[in-house]
Design a protein around this motif. Structure first.
Motif, PDB file in Angstrom:
ATOM      1  N   ILE A 585       0.854  -1.193   0.000  1.00  0.00           N
ATOM      2  CA  ILE A 585       0.000   0.000   0.000  1.00  0.00           C
ATOM      3  C   ILE A 585       0.888   1.239   0.000  1.00  0.00           C
ATOM      4  CG2 ILE A 585      -1.764   1.272   1.255  1.00  0.00           C
ATOM      5  CD1 ILE A 585      -2.775  -1.354   2.359  1.00  0.00           C
ATOM      6  N   LEU A 586       0.657   2.127  -0.961  1.00  0.00           N
ATOM      7  CA  LEU A 586       1.415   3.371  -1.102  1.00  0.00           C
ATOM      8  C   LEU A 586       0.463   4.535  -0.891  1.00  0.00           C
ATOM      9  CD1 LEU A 586       3.383   2.439  -4.353  1.00  0.00           C
ATOM     10  CD2 LEU A 586       4.090   2.062  -1.997  1.00  0.00           C
ATOM     11  N   GLY A 587       0.827   5.448  -0.045  1.00  0.00           N
ATOM     12  CA  GLY A 587      -0.024   6.608   0.224  1.00  0.00           C
ATOM     13  C   GLY A 587      -0.629   6.534   1.604  1.00  0.00           C
ATOM     14  N   PRO A 588      -1.647   7.346   1.854  1.00  0.00           N
ATOM     15  CA  PRO A 588      -2.389   8.174   0.887  1.00  0.00           C
ATOM     16  C   PRO A 588      -1.714   9.481   0.550  1.00  0.00           C
ATOM     17  CG  PRO A 588      -3.331   8.421   3.068  1.00  0.00           C
ATOM     18  CD  PRO A 588      -2.225   7.416   3.206  1.00  0.00           C
ATOM     19  N   VAL A 589      -2.131  10.039  -0.601  1.00  0.00           N
ATOM     20  CA  VAL A 589      -1.678  11.354  -1.034  1.00  0.00           C
ATOM     21  C   VAL A 589      -2.913  12.202  -1.330  1.00  0.00           C
ATOM     22  CG1 VAL A 589       0.494  10.533  -1.972  1.00  0.00           C
ATOM     23  CG2 VAL A 589      -1.514  10.564  -3.422  1.00  0.00           C
ATOM     24  N   PRO A 590      -2.864  13.495  -1.052  1.00  0.00           N
ATOM     25  CA  PRO A 590      -4.044  14.354  -1.288  1.00  0.00           C
ATOM     26  C   PRO A 590      -4.277  14.567  -2.777  1.00  0.00           C
ATOM     27  CG  PRO A 590      -2.185  15.666  -0.537  1.00  0.00           C
ATOM     28  CD  PRO A 590      -1.747  14.236  -0.434  1.00  0.00           C
ATOM     29  N   LEU A 591      -5.539  14.721  -3.136  1.00  0.00           N
ATOM     30  CA  LEU A 591      -5.939  15.057  -4.494  1.00  0.00           C
ATOM     31  C   LEU A 591      -6.585  16.440  -4.472  1.00  0.00           C
ATOM     32  CD1 LEU A 591      -7.585  11.728  -5.730  1.00  0.00           C
ATOM     33  CD2 LEU A 591      -5.310  12.580  -6.266  1.00  0.00           C
ATOM     34  N   GLY A 592      -5.947  17.400  -5.110  1.00  0.00           N
ATOM     35  CA  GLY A 592      -6.534  18.729  -5.159  1.00  0.00           C
ATOM     36  C   GLY A 592      -6.239  19.533  -3.905  1.00  0.00           C
ATOM     37  N   GLU A 593      -7.179  20.434  -3.565  1.00  0.00           N
ATOM     38  CA  GLU A 593      -6.987  21.390  -2.486  1.00  0.00           C
ATOM     39  C   GLU A 593      -7.237  20.751  -1.123  1.00  0.00           C
ATOM     40  OE1 GLU A 593      -5.882  24.379  -3.055  1.00  0.00           O
ATOM     41  OE2 GLU A 593      -5.918  24.148  -5.236  1.00  0.00           O
ATOM     42  N   VAL A 594      -6.679  21.395  -0.086  1.00  0.00           N
ATOM     43  CA  VAL A 594      -6.900  20.986   1.301  1.00  0.00           C
ATOM     44  C   VAL A 594      -7.705  22.069   1.998  1.00  0.00           C
ATOM     45  CG1 VAL A 594      -4.797  19.599   1.363  1.00  0.00           C
ATOM     46  CG2 VAL A 594      -4.709  22.005   2.043  1.00  0.00           C
ATOM     47  N   ARG A 602     -10.238  14.968  -0.715  1.00  0.00           N
ATOM     48  CA  ARG A 602     -10.119  13.684  -1.402  1.00  0.00           C
ATOM     49  C   ARG A 602      -8.663  13.263  -1.405  1.00  0.00           C
ATOM     50  NH1 ARG A 602     -13.978  11.688  -4.547  1.00  0.00           N
ATOM     51  NH2 ARG A 602     -12.482  10.819  -6.024  1.00  0.00           N
ATOM     52  N   GLU A 603      -8.427  11.957  -1.366  1.00  0.00           N
ATOM     53  CA  GLU A 603      -7.075  11.455  -1.404  1.00  0.00           C
ATOM     54  C   GLU A 603      -7.030  10.151  -2.191  1.00  0.00           C
ATOM     55  OE1 GLU A 603      -6.053  11.065   2.685  1.00  0.00           O
ATOM     56  OE2 GLU A 603      -6.929   9.056   2.890  1.00  0.00           O
ATOM     57  N   ARG A 604      -5.809   9.733  -2.481  1.00  0.00           N
ATOM     58  CA  ARG A 604      -5.602   8.532  -3.296  1.00  0.00           C
ATOM     59  C   ARG A 604      -4.636   7.593  -2.613  1.00  0.00           C
ATOM     60  NH1 ARG A 604      -4.206   9.448  -9.429  1.00  0.00           N
ATOM     61  NH2 ARG A 604      -6.467   9.713  -9.399  1.00  0.00           N
ATOM     62  N   VAL A 605      -4.963   6.303  -2.690  1.00  0.00           N
ATOM     63  CA  VAL A 605      -4.094   5.235  -2.201  1.00  0.00           C
ATOM     64  C   VAL A 605      -3.772   4.325  -3.375  1.00  0.00           C
ATOM     65  CG1 VAL A 605      -4.024   3.127  -0.807  1.00  0.00           C
ATOM     66  CG2 VAL A 605      -4.804   5.259   0.208  1.00  0.00           C
ATOM     67  N   LEU A 606      -2.505   3.938  -3.497  1.00  0.00           N
ATOM     68  CA  LEU A 606      -2.080   2.987  -4.514  1.00  0.00           C
ATOM     69  C   LEU A 606      -1.866   1.625  -3.865  1.00  0.00           C
ATOM     70  CD1 LEU A 606       0.571   5.109  -6.466  1.00  0.00           C
ATOM     71  CD2 LEU A 606      -1.870   4.936  -6.895  1.00  0.00           C
ATOM     72  N   VAL A 607      -2.363   0.580  -4.497  1.00  0.00           N
ATOM     73  CA  VAL A 607      -2.164  -0.788  -4.024  1.00  0.00           C
ATOM     74  C   VAL A 607      -1.444  -1.539  -5.136  1.00  0.00           C
ATOM     75  CG1 VAL A 607      -3.229  -2.854  -3.089  1.00  0.00           C
ATOM     76  CG2 VAL A 607      -4.314  -0.627  -2.712  1.00  0.00           C
ATOM     77  N   ARG A 608      -0.267  -2.070  -4.803  1.00  0.00           N
ATOM     78  CA  ARG A 608       0.580  -2.715  -5.812  1.00  0.00           C
ATOM     79  C   ARG A 608       0.783  -4.180  -5.479  1.00  0.00           C
ATOM     80  NH1 ARG A 608       6.072   0.310  -6.727  1.00  0.00           N
ATOM     81  NH2 ARG A 608       6.353  -0.210  -4.530  1.00  0.00           N
ATOM     82  N   VAL A 609       0.671  -5.048  -6.496  1.00  0.00           N
ATOM     83  CA  VAL A 609       0.909  -6.480  -6.327  1.00  0.00           C
ATOM     84  C   VAL A 609       1.677  -6.980  -7.540  1.00  0.00           C
ATOM     85  CG1 VAL A 609      -1.190  -6.841  -4.963  1.00  0.00           C
ATOM     86  CG2 VAL A 609      -1.249  -7.165  -7.444  1.00  0.00           C
ATOM     87  N   PRO A 610       2.394  -8.117  -7.415  1.00  0.00           N
ATOM     88  CA  PRO A 610       2.989  -8.742  -8.605  1.00  0.00           C
ATOM     89  C   PRO A 610       1.912  -9.150  -9.594  1.00  0.00           C
ATOM     90  CG  PRO A 610       3.916  -9.668  -6.583  1.00  0.00           C
ATOM     91  CD  PRO A 610       2.741  -8.829  -6.171  1.00  0.00           C
ATOM     92  N   ARG A 611       2.277  -9.256 -10.856  1.00  0.00           N
ATOM     93  CA  ARG A 611       1.289  -9.563 -11.890  1.00  0.00           C
ATOM     94  C   ARG A 611       0.517 -10.853 -11.618  1.00  0.00           C
ATOM     95  NH1 ARG A 611       0.673  -6.472 -16.121  1.00  0.00           N
ATOM     96  NH2 ARG A 611      -0.549  -8.107 -17.119  1.00  0.00           N
ATOM     97  N   PRO A 612       1.159 -11.947 -11.121  1.00  0.00           N
ATOM     98  CA  PRO A 612       0.366 -13.161 -10.855  1.00  0.00           C
ATOM     99  C   PRO A 612      -0.759 -12.954  -9.836  1.00  0.00           C
ATOM    100  CG  PRO A 612       2.694 -13.694 -10.929  1.00  0.00           C
ATOM    101  CD  PRO A 612       2.600 -12.200 -10.944  1.00  0.00           C
TER     102      PRO A 612
END
Length: 647
Positions: A585-594, A602-612
């Motif tokens: 899990i990467l983030g969260p990071v803000p989207l737009g104004e605070v 609003r904020e964004r979280v990235l979820v990363r996994v291997p391709r399999p």
């Protein structure tokens, strides 16, 4: 039903009065939760596994089987891949019904055409082998690198006609209506108008449904269209094609945000059809298909590439160029570009000028501190909408690009200066400047307001934005690719790949170097995408791009999901999802104004996994969405798998 926790089939009884009309794939009306709603019949069975009491179908809207089993299986696979719902995919795959068009009698199937000679494919060592595999009905997968100046609509039409000559269907997906018109005309020339259907969003509801039904009923074997055409119900597909898969028009902007390339790859896997990913450039996703040996590359020998490519010049590639023009690195239009344009114009050929931005002056900043100039009302970016109305008139004041409000008395909030400077020059301003630099030469523009399809083979300066470059009748004598820094400096994971794709698309319209064709790219010669353009080697750049993303852990080397929403809603979904153990899990990071307290709305979280583990990631996020909708959570969360704009 458009709720994640209801994304599954439901069983209904068929009354005797509707027994003859209810067929798999037809449209029906059923009562669900006290309301009468639309539905599709997936299949008919003798008994239901549901232990409770079943309701009856309300009525049959149409007995036309608009959802054949192959389309239903493809839609389900696409929804599962992108953590979406089946109803959203069906909205893309099946156009709205038009009763009058449906009542028209079906056309008789067109006769099977003869297999074309397709001599143009002989320039590629594996081209003929691929066409033979298509004609034989083998599931061949290929990534085709088109030569500069290639008549690619004709080549794609030959491939589609080869599949049609074997009695099978072909689906060709292109980015926009201009490409659609060219490919459709080439297909009609080879297989006849009765065997080709063109599908696009700009058709009226009646005509779109009429053409779609012609495909469904087997009246036409070859279908050409934009991204939704990837779901076209061609019977027994033998070839699936996507042209220029790096164009962002191939990415659906509605849930589940599927990409046409991936939809066709899923369809090729399910149906056993051949797949062709084609273009002048090559994406990292296409390179992954080659590296994983799922697809073979179709490329021309290097001597054929050198013979077909124009001469490409970059800034600072030799000391002589800089000695003649010491300011070349800072100039927007250096002397080498003027020389190339003058040479082409004197030879009687048009010159293409590619400008990344449309408008007049789309970007402004404070002239003293370089702080971006923003509107006092909505904080939107300021721009100059156009030149002065006439001689002697004052220049038109800056205006906001968001709310349109005029800013006649700008004052920088950082340093107090009232002076503005341009940070970006648009196509209209470029055309105005070139008109003064080349008096007596016609200047034509092609962009958002008016997109030209072709230009005659006569001296002219054609200023176009990326994707709107018209085709010259005998090729351009030169192409000037301006503002390379703007393209390469975008905060985007795909900035270099996208810049090279736009450059190659424009440079492919220029005459070969043997006929005097020249391309000047206003960017540093040492940059990797610039070197790929100079050498005309997009495969080398795609391999380097894929290696870099593999090292950094970005798609397509991994599967990555973005989760957008309010901080509480994003945390609720991510914490409640049963993610694979490999998930990062990467983030969260803000989207737009605070807000005033420094908290992002609003904020964004990235979820990363291997391709399999990509399938497990999609299933976990879909399940988490279902839990939230079952609890009737008020705040929506947007989930996207491998989006183009994750950064």
């Amino acid at each position: 039903m458009p709720l994640a926790h209801l994304d599954r089939p439901f069983d209904y009884l068929v009354p005797d009065r509707l027994d003859d009309d209810v067929t798999p794939g037809c449209r029906v009306r059923v009562r669900f939760a006290g309301k009468v709603v639309d539905g599709y019949v997936l299949e008919r069975v003798e008994e239901s596994a549901h232990p409770g009491r079943l309701a009856y179908l309300d009525r049959v809207v149409s007995s036309e089987p608009v959802l054949p089993p192959a389309t239903a299986a493809l839609a389900r696979a696409v929804a599962d891949r992108y953590a979406g719902m089946l109803v959203d995919v069906l909205r893309l795959a099946i156009p709205p019904r038009h009763a009058r068009a449906e009542a028209e009698p079906p056309r008789d199937p067109a006769p099977v055409p003869e297999r074309p000679a397709a001599l143009g494919w002989d320039r590629y060592p594996r081209g003929r082998i691929f066409l033979d595999a298509v004609h034989a009905g083998r599931p061949a997968h290929a990534v085709w690198q088109a030569l500069p100046g290639e008549d690619w609509p004709r080549r794609l039409a030959e491939a589609a006609a080869t599949a049609a000559a074997a009695g099978r269907g072909a689906v060709v997906v292109v980015p926009d209506h201009r490409d659609l018109a060219r490919v459709h005309a080439a297909c009609v020339e080879l297989v006849g108008a009765d065997d080709v259907v063109a599908l696009s969003a700009d058709l009226g509801p009646a005509e779109r449904y009429r053409r779609w039904l012609a495909v469904l009923r087997g009246s036409a074997r070859v279908v050409v269209g934009t991204r939704a055409t990837a779901f076209a119900p061609v019977a027994d597909p033998g070839l699936l094609v996507v042209w220029d898969d790096g164009d962002d028009l191939h990415a659906e902007q509605r849930s589940p945000y599927a990409h046409a390339r991936d939809v066709l790859a899923q369809r090729a896997h399910l149906s056993g059809a051949a797949l062709l990913v084609a273009g002048f450039a090559r994406t990292a996703e296409a390179q992954l298909l080659v590296d994983s040996h799922w697809a073979h590359e179709i490329v021309a020998p290097r001597d054929a590439v050198r013979a077909a490519a124009p001469r490409v010049t970059a800034i600072g590639e030799d000391d002589t160029q800089l000695a003649r023009d010491p300011a070349a690195r800072a100039a927007r239009l250096p002397s080498v570009a003027f020389e190339a344009a003058r040479g082409a114009l004197s030879a009687g050929a048009p010159v293409l000028v590619q400008v990344p931005r449309r408008g007049y002056v789309p970007g402004l900043a404070c002239a003293s501190c370089r702080e971006p100039a923003r509107c006092r009302r909505c904080a939107g970016p300021l721009a100059l909408p156009g030149p002065a109305g006439g001689r002697g008139e004052a220049a038109r004041p800056a205006a906001c690009r968001w709310c349109g409000a005029t800013e006649a008395a700008f004052r920088c909030p950082s340093c107090g200066s009232r002076r503005l400077r341009a940070t970006a020059i648009g196509a209209r301003r470029t055309a105005e400047e070139l008109g003064r630099a080349f008096p007596g030469v016609a200047v034509r523009t092609s962009g958002a307001g008016e997109v030209l399809a072709t230009v005659p083979a006569q001296p002219a300066l054609v200023v176009a934005t990326p994707g709107a470059e018209p085709v010259a009748e005998d090729g351009y004598g030169a192409a000037l690719l301006l503002d390379g820094r703007v393209l390469l400096a975008r905060p985007d994971l795909r900035a270099a790949e996208e810049a090279l794709r736009r450059w190659l698309t424009a440079a492919a319209l220029v005459r070969p170097a043997g006929r005097g064709g020249r391309v000047v790219v206003v960017a540093e010669s040492g940059l990797t995408p610039v070197q790929a353009l100079v050498r005309w080697d997009p495969a080398w750049h795609a391999a380097a791009e894929l290696a870099g993303r593999t090292e950094l852990g970005f798609p397509p080397a991994v599967r990555m999901a973005t989760v957008d929403g309010s901080p509480a809603a994003v945390a609720d979904l991510v914490d409640g999802a049963r993610l694979p153990e490999s998930a990062e899990i990467l983030g969260p990071v803000p989207l737009g104004e605070v807000d005033e307290e420094g908290v992002a709305e609003r904020e964004r979280v990235l979820v990363r996994v291997p391709r399999p583990d990509g399938r497990a990631l999609a299933a976990a996020l879909a399940e988490a969405q279902a839990v939230r909708t079952a609890r009737k959570e008020a705040e929506a969360v947007r989930v996207r798998l491998d989006p183009l704009d994750m950064l």
